[in-house]
Motif scaffolding. Sequence first.
Motif, PDB file in Angstrom:
ATOM      1  N   LEU A  65      -6.722   2.577   3.399  1.00 13.88           N
ATOM      2  CA  LEU A  65      -6.311   2.438   4.794  1.00 13.88           C
ATOM      3  C   LEU A  65      -5.419   3.613   5.197  1.00 13.88           C
ATOM      4  O   LEU A  65      -4.845   4.296   4.340  1.00 13.88           O
ATOM      5  CB  LEU A  65      -5.549   1.122   4.984  1.00 13.88           C
ATOM      6  N   GLU A  66      -5.329   3.820   6.498  1.00 17.96           N
ATOM      7  CA  GLU A  66      -4.441   4.885   6.992  1.00 17.96           C
ATOM      8  C   GLU A  66      -3.012   4.555   6.621  1.00 17.96           C
ATOM      9  O   GLU A  66      -2.580   3.404   6.720  1.00 17.96           O
ATOM     10  CB  GLU A  66      -4.604   5.019   8.506  1.00 17.96           C
ATOM     11  N   LYS A  67      -2.253   5.569   6.222  1.00 18.40           N
ATOM     12  CA  LYS A  67      -0.900   5.310   5.705  1.00 18.40           C
ATOM     13  C   LYS A  67       0.053   4.806   6.779  1.00 18.40           C
ATOM     14  O   LYS A  67       0.974   4.063   6.497  1.00 18.40           O
ATOM     15  CB  LYS A  67      -0.335   6.599   5.098  1.00 18.40           C
ATOM     16  N   GLU A  68      -0.199   5.193   8.036  1.00 16.73           N
ATOM     17  CA  GLU A  68       0.725   4.822   9.102  1.00 16.73           C
ATOM     18  C   GLU A  68       0.612   3.361   9.485  1.00 16.73           C
ATOM     19  O   GLU A  68       1.454   2.830  10.198  1.00 16.73           O
ATOM     20  CB  GLU A  68       0.477   5.683  10.371  1.00 16.73           C
ATOM     21  N   LEU A  69      -0.450   2.696   9.050  1.00 13.50           N
ATOM     22  CA  LEU A  69      -0.703   1.315   9.434  1.00 13.50           C
ATOM     23  C   LEU A  69       0.437   0.394   8.993  1.00 13.50           C
ATOM     24  O   LEU A  69       0.931   0.504   7.877  1.00 13.50           O
ATOM     25  CB  LEU A  69      -2.003   0.850   8.773  1.00 13.50           C
ATOM     26  N   ALA A  94      -1.829  -4.185  -1.991  1.00 14.04           N
ATOM     27  CA  ALA A  94      -0.766  -3.482  -1.262  1.00 14.04           C
ATOM     28  C   ALA A  94      -0.359  -2.240  -2.024  1.00 14.04           C
ATOM     29  O   ALA A  94      -0.549  -2.163  -3.241  1.00 14.04           O
ATOM     30  CB  ALA A  94       0.443  -4.414  -1.087  1.00 14.04           C
ATOM     31  N   LYS A  95       0.186  -1.254  -1.279  1.00 16.33           N
ATOM     32  CA  LYS A  95       0.509   0.004  -1.936  1.00 16.33           C
ATOM     33  C   LYS A  95       1.511  -0.171  -3.082  1.00 16.33           C
ATOM     34  O   LYS A  95       1.465   0.529  -4.068  1.00 16.33           O
ATOM     35  CB  LYS A  95       1.007   1.038  -0.923  1.00 16.33           C
ATOM     36  N   GLU A  96       2.407  -1.199  -2.948  1.00 14.59           N
ATOM     37  CA  GLU A  96       3.375  -1.431  -4.025  1.00 14.59           C
ATOM     38  C   GLU A  96       2.658  -1.840  -5.310  1.00 14.59           C
ATOM     39  O   GLU A  96       2.970  -1.382  -6.399  1.00 14.59           O
ATOM     40  CB  GLU A  96       4.375  -2.544  -3.629  1.00 14.59           C
ATOM     41  N   GLU A  97       1.702  -2.731  -5.123  1.00 18.13           N
ATOM     42  CA  GLU A  97       0.916  -3.165  -6.274  1.00 18.13           C
ATOM     43  C   GLU A  97       0.222  -1.981  -6.944  1.00 18.13           C
ATOM     44  O   GLU A  97       0.189  -1.865  -8.165  1.00 18.13           O
ATOM     45  CB  GLU A  97      -0.171  -4.161  -5.841  1.00 18.13           C
ATOM     46  N   GLN A 114      10.810   6.834  -8.513  1.00 21.40           N
ATOM     47  CA  GLN A 114      11.988   7.692  -8.445  1.00 21.40           C
ATOM     48  C   GLN A 114      11.595   9.165  -8.551  1.00 21.40           C
ATOM     49  O   GLN A 114      12.055   9.993  -7.783  1.00 21.40           O
ATOM     50  CB  GLN A 114      12.942   7.336  -9.579  1.00 21.40           C
ATOM     51  N   SER A 115      10.692   9.413  -9.468  1.00 20.35           N
ATOM     52  CA  SER A 115      10.306  10.810  -9.648  1.00 20.35           C
ATOM     53  C   SER A 115       9.528  11.339  -8.449  1.00 20.35           C
ATOM     54  O   SER A 115       9.407  12.535  -8.239  1.00 20.35           O
ATOM     55  CB  SER A 115       9.474  10.987 -10.926  1.00 20.35           C
ATOM     56  N   LEU A 116       9.038  10.424  -7.655  1.00 18.76           N
ATOM     57  CA  LEU A 116       8.327  10.864  -6.448  1.00 18.76           C
ATOM     58  C   LEU A 116       9.267  10.995  -5.253  1.00 18.76           C
ATOM     59  O   LEU A 116       8.842  11.203  -4.129  1.00 18.76           O
ATOM     60  CB  LEU A 116       7.215   9.867  -6.109  1.00 18.76           C
ATOM     61  N   GLY A 117      10.525  10.784  -5.525  1.00 19.63           N
ATOM     62  CA  GLY A 117      11.515  10.943  -4.467  1.00 19.63           C
ATOM     63  C   GLY A 117      11.623   9.726  -3.579  1.00 19.63           C
ATOM     64  O   GLY A 117      11.910   9.839  -2.384  1.00 19.63           O
ATOM     65  N   GLY A 118      11.314   8.560  -4.140  1.00 15.00           N
ATOM     66  CA  GLY A 118      11.482   7.316  -3.415  1.00 15.00           C
ATOM     67  C   GLY A 118      10.405   7.035  -2.380  1.00 15.00           C
ATOM     68  O   GLY A 118      10.464   6.056  -1.658  1.00 15.00           O
ATOM     69  N   VAL A 119       9.391   7.898  -2.298  1.00 10.74           N
ATOM     70  CA  VAL A 119       8.328   7.650  -1.319  1.00 10.74           C
ATOM     71  C   VAL A 119       7.041   7.285  -2.065  1.00 10.74           C
ATOM     72  O   VAL A 119       6.581   8.025  -2.921  1.00 10.74           O
ATOM     73  CB  VAL A 119       8.062   8.920  -0.456  1.00 10.74           C
ATOM     74  N   ASN A 120       6.492   6.125  -1.716  1.00 12.09           N
ATOM     75  CA  ASN A 120       5.203   5.731  -2.329  1.00 12.09           C
ATOM     76  C   ASN A 120       4.067   6.496  -1.651  1.00 12.09           C
ATOM     77  O   ASN A 120       3.820   6.317  -0.462  1.00 12.09           O
ATOM     78  CB  ASN A 120       5.024   4.218  -2.155  1.00 12.09           C
ATOM     79  N   PRO A 121       3.378   7.326  -2.358  1.00 10.68           N
ATOM     80  CA  PRO A 121       2.324   8.136  -1.738  1.00 10.68           C
ATOM     81  C   PRO A 121       1.005   7.384  -1.582  1.00 10.68           C
ATOM     82  O   PRO A 121       0.061   7.894  -0.979  1.00 10.68           O
ATOM     83  CB  PRO A 121       2.148   9.291  -2.726  1.00 10.68           C
ATOM     84  N   LEU A 122       0.949   6.200  -2.137  1.00  9.11           N
ATOM     85  CA  LEU A 122      -0.344   5.496  -2.137  1.00  9.11           C
ATOM     86  C   LEU A 122      -0.552   4.746  -0.831  1.00  9.11           C
ATOM     87  O   LEU A 122       0.398   4.265  -0.229  1.00  9.11           O
ATOM     88  CB  LEU A 122      -0.395   4.500  -3.296  1.00  9.11           C
ATOM     89  N   PRO A 123      -1.836   4.617  -0.421  1.00 11.78           N
ATOM     90  CA  PRO A 123      -2.133   3.791   0.761  1.00 11.78           C
ATOM     91  C   PRO A 123      -2.402   2.356   0.331  1.00 11.78           C
ATOM     92  O   PRO A 123      -2.574   2.081  -0.850  1.00 11.78           O
ATOM     93  CB  PRO A 123      -3.407   4.429   1.305  1.00 11.78           C
ATOM     94  N   ASP A 124      -2.455   1.446   1.304  1.00 11.95           N
ATOM     95  CA  ASP A 124      -2.958   0.102   1.004  1.00 11.95           C
ATOM     96  C   ASP A 124      -4.471   0.205   0.789  1.00 11.95           C
ATOM     97  O   ASP A 124      -5.137   1.049   1.386  1.00 11.95           O
ATOM     98  CB  ASP A 124      -2.694  -0.842   2.186  1.00 11.95           C
ATOM     99  N   VAL A 125      -4.945  -0.695  -0.062  1.00 13.36           N
ATOM    100  CA  VAL A 125      -6.364  -0.582  -0.423  1.00 13.36           C
ATOM    101  C   VAL A 125      -7.046  -1.949  -0.347  1.00 13.36           C
ATOM    102  O   VAL A 125      -6.429  -2.971  -0.636  1.00 13.36           O
ATOM    103  CB  VAL A 125      -6.501  -0.042  -1.874  1.00 13.36           C
ATOM    104  N   GLY A 148      -8.709   2.271  11.539  1.00 10.88           N
ATOM    105  CA  GLY A 148      -7.599   2.069  10.613  1.00 10.88           C
ATOM    106  C   GLY A 148      -7.957   2.389   9.178  1.00 10.88           C
ATOM    107  O   GLY A 148      -7.165   2.185   8.270  1.00 10.88           O
ATOM    108  N   ILE A 149      -9.142   2.869   8.965  1.00 13.26           N
ATOM    109  CA  ILE A 149      -9.547   3.171   7.592  1.00 13.26           C
ATOM    110  C   ILE A 149      -9.606   4.678   7.394  1.00 13.26           C
ATOM    111  O   ILE A 149     -10.194   5.407   8.186  1.00 13.26           O
ATOM    112  CB  ILE A 149     -10.901   2.506   7.282  1.00 13.26           C
ATOM    113  N   GLU A 150      -8.977   5.126   6.345  1.00 12.55           N
ATOM    114  CA  GLU A 150      -8.888   6.555   6.068  1.00 12.55           C
ATOM    115  C   GLU A 150     -10.150   7.033   5.353  1.00 12.55           C
ATOM    116  O   GLU A 150     -10.902   7.836   5.877  1.00 12.55           O
ATOM    117  CB  GLU A 150      -7.650   6.810   5.191  1.00 12.55           C
ATOM    118  N   THR A 151     -10.380   6.492   4.155  1.00 14.38           N
ATOM    119  CA  THR A 151     -11.585   6.867   3.405  1.00 14.38           C
ATOM    120  C   THR A 151     -12.174   5.658   2.698  1.00 14.38           C
ATOM    121  O   THR A 151     -11.485   4.672   2.451  1.00 14.38           O
ATOM    122  CB  THR A 151     -11.316   7.919   2.311  1.00 14.38           C
ATOM    123  N   VAL A 152     -13.458   5.797   2.394  1.00 12.78           N
ATOM    124  CA  VAL A 152     -14.156   4.762   1.640  1.00 12.78           C
ATOM    125  C   VAL A 152     -14.722   5.436   0.406  1.00 12.78           C
ATOM    126  O   VAL A 152     -15.370   6.469   0.490  1.00 12.78           O
ATOM    127  CB  VAL A 152     -15.295   4.159   2.479  1.00 12.78           C
TER     128      VAL A 152
END
Lengths: 295, 238
Positions: A65-69, A94-97, A114-125, A148-152
């Motif tokens: 899914l798009e990250k901004e969603l 969910a991206k946390e999962e 933490q090593s990513l600087g506190g930002v989860n780079p993953l989208p929801d899937v 609302g879908i980024e890639t499939v």
Amino acid sequence: MKLSSMGYSLRDAFRSLWRNKFMTIASVATVAISMVILGAAWILVLNTEYLASTMESELEINVYLEKELTRDAALEIKDKIQKVSGVEEAVFIAKEEGLEDMEERFGEESDLLQSLGGVNPLPDVYRIKALDGDLVPQIASELAALEGIETVRYGQGFVEKLLSLTDWLRTVGLGVIFAVGLAAIFLIATTIRLTVFARRREVTIMKLVGATNWYIRWPFFLEGMIIGFAGAFLAVMSIYFIYGQLVQNISVMVSFVPIMTDQGVLYNIYKNLLLMGTAIGALGSAVSLHRFLKV
Amino acid sequence: MYRGDLIIMIKMVNVSKVYQGEVKVRALSHINLHIDRGEFVFIVGPSGAGKSTLTRLIIREELPTSGQIIVGGKSLPRLKEKEVPLLRRKIGFIFQDFRLLMERTVYENVAFAMEAIEIPRSTVRERVPAVLEMVGLKDKMSMYPHELSGGQQQRVCIARAVVNDPLIIIADEPTGNLDPDNSWDIMRILAAINKRGTTIITATHDREMVDKMKRRVIALSDGEIVRDEERGTYRNEA
Ligand SMILES: Nc1ncnc2c1ncn2[C@@H]1O[C@H](COP(=O)(O)OP(=O)(O)OP(=O)(O)O)[C@@H](O)[C@H]1O
Ligand SMILES: [Mg+2]
């Protein structure tokens, strides 16, 4: 040609086969080899197809899914996804999962976030299962069109490659079978020609005493058919044992590789090999009789 | 007197046979003859006269170049390919060189002719020993041809020719390879078969035989019939 005189024909056929033992053995072996190749290619093709369909049925579609969603918007998409025809189920991850999964894979010690600087780079899937492997490409393209879908993603190309490998195997297999089959027919024709030659005195006398053309031809036909059947029978026995061993070893050593063991399908192959061997024998005889036994 | 097809066994009308090779050979020219059921006929003539050609025409090994041949009521030039086997079942052959199958026993050689026309095995088992007995070879049934004398081999050949009870027996120089004693045996057997109603046609060079038998003689020379006499002799006595 009376049915009751089949006994004479059979006896004469076996007598000739015995008299030309070496040619008999050579042509039985050729038929056996060509039938083994045919059978092996056939089973290989079936297995590749089986593998392809197994992989297809296990194939999943990952929808990123798009990250901004927002989370709500992300969850709402599920309905739309499930309305796409051919979708069996859609599981939200969910991206946390996703991140947790990834951490597990990298090892418990590391703190990836933490090593990513506190930002989860993953989208929801959404992980989607199709009702049928064949539908996957179509479902994927319909999903890609949703808002609302980024890639499939799915195992793009892999299944197609596997199937094109099957096609290739089939073509090459057919070519090889054709060549070896032709050699078998040729050798049987030669064998029959030799027996016709060896029996030319008998044939002349038969004609003089009033044997019908079919009565004269039958033993030679039978000879070819016996050679073809014997060759095919040897081939079927070899395939039966070798494939049986193979199935056992593979299922023990590399259990994740799917292997076709459907007895019905296998017996059908064996039956067809026997029929084809016999037909090759009859064809070889026909070639010879056509040219050398103008009765 | 009316001579119907049932009485006339073989009829030739104006039959000619020309072999088309590098040189044309006129083996038979304008042959006319009747042979009745139950006759015993010698065909004589010098080498190359056309005796063998005549026998080959009767069994339809070859077709005449022109003319009509009727055997057992059937016109040979008009006979369909499929009917040829049936014609040949009515005719038995005896050859100068016997034409036996060397790797088969006496019994098997005779049985072979019955098997070829698909007679059931049970009949074969009864009939073959009976016929071998008639030619005096019952005790030689399981021997191979090479273990037999020429006369005995020819008797096997006769047994094979009569085993299917033919209407006609055609013999091309049946005694050509035999000494006088053996030749006489063969002739006696043929005469006995003839007595039972079988038509017998024998091409031969055996002058003494022909003269003693006093049967019908058809003499050929250069492909033409030069003489046809009842109770004839090898040469024209006139
Ligand atoms: N297949 C053939 N092709 C060409 N010419 C042939 C053939 N068969 C026979 N002839 C010729 O036809 C003529 C008659 O031959 P045929 O064999 O009938 O003679 P014959 O009377 O049986 O002689 P013989 O007493 O030597 O056996 C001969 O000139 C022979 O060369
Ligand atoms: Mg001759």
